[in-house]
Design an enzyme around this catalytic site. Structure first.
Site, PDB file in Angstrom:
ATOM      1  N   ASP A  18      -5.881  25.854  15.414  1.00  0.00           N
ATOM      2  CA  ASP A  18      -4.961  26.649  16.235  1.00  0.00           C
ATOM      3  C   ASP A  18      -3.507  26.363  15.863  1.00  0.00           C
ATOM      4  O   ASP A  18      -3.169  25.227  15.521  1.00  0.00           O
ATOM      5  CB  ASP A  18      -5.215  26.310  17.716  1.00  0.00           C
ATOM      6  CG  ASP A  18      -4.589  27.344  18.633  1.00  0.00           C
ATOM      7  OD1 ASP A  18      -4.219  28.440  18.155  1.00  0.00           O
ATOM      8  OD2 ASP A  18      -4.471  27.060  19.836  1.00  0.00           O
ATOM      9  N   ASN A  66     -11.376  37.468  18.407  1.00  0.00           N
ATOM     10  CA  ASN A  66     -10.231  37.687  17.511  1.00  0.00           C
ATOM     11  C   ASN A  66     -10.134  39.116  16.973  1.00  0.00           C
ATOM     12  O   ASN A  66      -9.062  39.559  16.561  1.00  0.00           O
ATOM     13  CB  ASN A  66     -10.278  36.708  16.322  1.00  0.00           C
ATOM     14  CG  ASN A  66      -9.935  35.279  16.691  1.00  0.00           C
ATOM     15  OD1 ASN A  66     -10.357  34.330  16.030  1.00  0.00           O
ATOM     16  ND2 ASN A  66      -9.150  35.093  17.760  1.00  0.00           N
TER      17      ASN A  66
HETATM   18  C1  FPP Z   1      -5.643  30.463  15.685  1.00  0.00           C
HETATM   19  O1  FPP Z   1      -4.239  30.303  15.581  1.00  0.00           O
HETATM   20  C2  FPP Z   1      -6.167  30.716  14.363  1.00  0.00           C
HETATM   21  C3  FPP Z   1      -6.940  31.783  14.035  1.00  0.00           C
HETATM   22  C4  FPP Z   1      -7.343  32.815  15.001  1.00  0.00           C
HETATM   23  C5  FPP Z   1      -7.388  31.987  12.644  1.00  0.00           C
HETATM   24  C6  FPP Z   1      -7.822  30.755  11.913  1.00  0.00           C
HETATM   25  C7  FPP Z   1      -7.881  31.085  10.499  1.00  0.00           C
HETATM   26  C8  FPP Z   1      -7.396  30.314   9.507  1.00  0.00           C
HETATM   27  C9  FPP Z   1      -6.852  28.947   9.708  1.00  0.00           C
HETATM   28  C10 FPP Z   1      -7.460  30.810   8.100  1.00  0.00           C
HETATM   29  C11 FPP Z   1      -8.770  30.413   7.534  1.00  0.00           C
HETATM   30  C12 FPP Z   1      -8.878  30.837   6.148  1.00  0.00           C
HETATM   31  C13 FPP Z   1      -9.978  30.654   5.436  1.00  0.00           C
HETATM   32  C14 FPP Z   1      -9.953  31.004   4.018  1.00  0.00           C
HETATM   33  C15 FPP Z   1     -11.222  30.128   5.990  1.00  0.00           C
HETATM   34  P1  FPP Z   1      -3.288  31.381  16.217  1.00  0.00           P
HETATM   35  O2  FPP Z   1      -2.960  32.408  15.215  1.00  0.00           O
HETATM   36  O3  FPP Z   1      -3.886  31.899  17.479  1.00  0.00           O
HETATM   37  O4  FPP Z   1      -2.022  30.514  16.495  1.00  0.00           O
HETATM   38  P2  FPP Z   1      -1.004  30.669  17.699  1.00  0.00           P
HETATM   39  O5  FPP Z   1      -1.712  30.117  18.912  1.00  0.00           O
HETATM   40  O6  FPP Z   1       0.130  29.820  17.258  1.00  0.00           O
HETATM   41  O7  FPP Z   1      -0.642  32.111  17.824  1.00  0.00           O
END
Ligand code: FPP
Length: 238
Positions: A18, A66
């Site tokens: 996250d 998501n």
């Molecule tokens: C949550 O952070 C993260 C996600 C919904 C996506 C996770 C995906 C990755 C780390 C990329 C993975 C890539 C590969 C190749 C496997 P958020 O975007 O909700 O963060 P925020 O809370 O700061 O908005």
């Protein structure tokens, strides 16, 4: 697979990655760049887990919720997953078994085929099992396992009164991997967000304010050391 009989052993670490969006926002970049950096951190941490000889590692990359994010963000994430999936030569070199727990039906056919192929072709590798949870939801997992069990009762010799935790674990998307020993969530929130609800039953939970793109090998090893100091009792008196 099921419970860890040896409570001191760190067999399975799971990550809620996250903080990508906030990482980007802090720097005045679009959220999508945060995910790109998050993808790099994922690769770094996967390698660090292998160096640390952790046999099972699981990452929450895309939840069943998501898909409701803006199209541009979903497209970016799918693009990053695609890039990873087709980076095929790497897997053979890594000797890593790869699994994709989740409902893969929302992905384009070529990505689904590639997931199936990678699971098949990496099945013999036993140094580390990396699970990339794509379109995964803890509740969806339990529901699909319950449906499978119903079908087995209807079509095979199984009977409802014979259902136990071991049989049910074997019907989950994570059937080939043991319960989680250690869950690490970055980004400052302290919740499970519909991740491995069944499999986290006795996991040690650890949280950090570090945003996922900044999380690295040092942070992992720090948590592994804290894990070693935890007294796991599994509801018993020891
Ligand atoms: C949550 O952070 C993260 C996600 C919904 C996506 C996770 C995906 C990755 C780390 C990329 C993975 C890539 C590969 C190749 C496997 P958020 O975007 O909700 O963060 P925020 O809370 O700061 O908005």
């Amino acid at each position: 697979m099921y419970k860890n009989e040896n409570e001191n052993e760190l067999r399975h670490v799971a990550f809620i990655m996250d903080g990508n969006g906030r990482w980007a926002k802090k720097r005045g970049f679009p959220r999508t760049l945060g995910h790109k950096k998050g993808g790099e951190a994922f690769r770094t941490v996967a390698r660090a887990c292998k160096n640390a000889k952790i046999p099972y590692v699981t990452f929450f990359a895309f939840s069943t919720e998501n898909i409701k994010r803006p199209k541009e963000e979903v497209d970016t994430l799918f693009g990053l997953f695609r890039e990873y999936l087709f980076d095929a030569e790497k897997y053979a070199a890594d000797k890593t078994r790869i699994l994709f727990p989740g409902d893969r039906s929302i992905f384009p056919p070529d990505m689904i085929q590639q997931m199936n192929k990678l699971e098949r072709e990496s099945a013999g590798f036993d140094e580390m099992t990396l699970s990339l949870c794509l379109n995964y939801g803890g509740r969806a997992d339990i529901i699909q396992a319950a449906k499978k069990f119903g079908q087995l009762c209807r079509d095979k010799d199984l009977r409802p009164e014979n259902l136990d935790e071991k049989i049910f674990s074997g019907l989950l998307y994570t059937k080939d991997i043991p319960d989680v020993d250690l869950l690490i969530r970055t980004g400052g929130e302290q919740r499970l967000s519909n991740f491995l609800l069944w499999q986290l039953c006795y996991a040690e939970l650890m949280f950090t304010d570090t945003l996922w793109p900044d999380f690295g090998e040092k942070d992992l090893l720090n948590f592994v050391n804290i894990y070693k100091t935890r007294d796991r009792r599994f509801g018993e008196i020891k």
